[in-house]
Design an enzyme around this catalytic site. Structure first.
Site, PDB file in Angstrom:
ATOM      1  N   HIS A  24      -2.947  -4.160 -12.170  1.00  0.00           N
ATOM      2  CA  HIS A  24      -2.298  -2.914 -11.921  1.00  0.00           C
ATOM      3  C   HIS A  24      -3.509  -1.879 -11.529  1.00  0.00           C
ATOM      4  O   HIS A  24      -4.751  -1.658 -12.176  1.00  0.00           O
ATOM      5  CB  HIS A  24      -1.699  -2.276 -13.007  1.00  0.00           C
ATOM      6  CG  HIS A  24      -0.536  -3.117 -13.472  1.00  0.00           C
ATOM      7  ND1 HIS A  24       0.827  -3.324 -12.454  1.00  0.00           N
ATOM      8  CD2 HIS A  24      -0.069  -3.969 -14.499  1.00  0.00           C
ATOM      9  CE1 HIS A  24       1.459  -4.016 -12.882  1.00  0.00           C
ATOM     10  NE2 HIS A  24       1.039  -4.415 -14.215  1.00  0.00           N
ATOM     11  N   ASP A  69       3.095  -2.644  -4.755  1.00  0.00           N
ATOM     12  CA  ASP A  69       3.211  -1.772  -5.922  1.00  0.00           C
ATOM     13  C   ASP A  69       4.245  -0.763  -5.670  1.00  0.00           C
ATOM     14  O   ASP A  69       4.253   0.040  -4.333  1.00  0.00           O
ATOM     15  CB  ASP A  69       1.900  -0.777  -6.187  1.00  0.00           C
ATOM     16  CG  ASP A  69       2.007   0.255  -7.375  1.00  0.00           C
ATOM     17  OD1 ASP A  69       3.185   0.121  -7.908  1.00  0.00           O
ATOM     18  OD2 ASP A  69       0.941   0.554  -7.617  1.00  0.00           O
ATOM     19  N   MET A  79      -6.553   4.407   7.875  1.00  0.00           N
ATOM     20  CA  MET A  79      -7.214   5.490   8.120  1.00  0.00           C
ATOM     21  C   MET A  79      -6.713   6.618   9.273  1.00  0.00           C
ATOM     22  O   MET A  79      -6.386   5.687  10.217  1.00  0.00           O
ATOM     23  CB  MET A  79      -8.778   5.259   8.321  1.00  0.00           C
ATOM     24  CG  MET A  79      -9.563   6.387   8.477  1.00  0.00           C
ATOM     25  SD  MET A  79     -11.310   6.146   9.359  1.00  0.00           S
ATOM     26  CE  MET A  79     -11.980   4.723   7.944  1.00  0.00           C
ATOM     27  N   TYR A 120     -13.049   6.188   3.148  1.00  0.00           N
ATOM     28  CA  TYR A 120     -14.231   5.691   2.657  1.00  0.00           C
ATOM     29  C   TYR A 120     -14.520   5.968   1.256  1.00  0.00           C
ATOM     30  O   TYR A 120     -14.986   4.711   0.678  1.00  0.00           O
ATOM     31  CB  TYR A 120     -15.364   6.362   3.326  1.00  0.00           C
ATOM     32  CG  TYR A 120     -15.478   5.894   4.907  1.00  0.00           C
ATOM     33  CD1 TYR A 120     -15.141   4.920   5.550  1.00  0.00           C
ATOM     34  CD2 TYR A 120     -16.003   7.204   5.795  1.00  0.00           C
ATOM     35  CE1 TYR A 120     -15.321   4.603   6.728  1.00  0.00           C
ATOM     36  CE2 TYR A 120     -16.092   6.767   7.021  1.00  0.00           C
ATOM     37  CZ  TYR A 120     -15.754   5.481   7.606  1.00  0.00           C
ATOM     38  OH  TYR A 120     -15.737   5.274   8.880  1.00  0.00           O
TER      39      TYR A 120
END
Length: 159
Positions: A24, A69, A79, A120
């Site tokens: 998790h 999830d 991005m 990043y």
């Protein structure tokens, strides 16, 4: 090497071992060919090479084994475009492909967007970065494609 039933053959033993160790809140980044994978992984996430694979085919294979999830707003992120890219009208048709892959995996929400430098920083904290041969943007998933991250046992993917 023996072929495992039900396991996509394009997933390397190294990647399978990595996916099996994720838990998790762990994230995995499926990175495009120009993403600084090696430098991001120095002293940080594990680097896995998948230079002959594209992010769409790799993400489909990974999502056959790992659930997304359901407790995060966006279990898969890319991005976001820089203002200069938006201004010049840069198109990202691969994002539509990513959204379709997520839908087939049972996720009906939108692909998340992360600002470039925040992406990043997030990648530096990922469990692993998979360096692909893809020319398209990365995906991040898991609590983990420009990368697609996946959280093990409820992963997130970043592209």
């Amino acid at each position: 090497m023996v072929v495992l039933k039900g396991v996509p053959t394009l997933l390397s033993p190294e990647l399978l071992f990595t996916l099996a160790r994720m838990g998790h809140r762990d994230e995995i980044v499926l990175a495009h060919m120009n993403f600084p994978s090696s430098s991001m992984c120095r002293g940080g996430p594990e680097e896995i090479r998948a230079d002959s694979l594209g992010i769409p085919q790799l993400s489909e294979a990974v999502l056959q084994l790992l659930p997304l999830d359901t407790y995060v707003q966006s279990p898969a992120m890319v991005m976001e475009l820089m203002p200069s890219d938006r201004k010049r009208g840069l198109l990202t048709p691969v994002w539509t492909s990513y959204q379709s892959i997520l839908s087939r995996a049972g996720y009906e929400g939108s692909l998340g967007m992360v600002e470039r430098f925040a992406f990043y920083e997030r990648a530096k904290k990922a469990f692993a970065v998979v360096a692909t041969g893809s020319e398209q943007s990365s995906l991040v998933s898991g609590p983990g494609l420009n990368s697609f991250p996946l959280e093990a046992k409820n992963p997130s993917v970043f592209v």
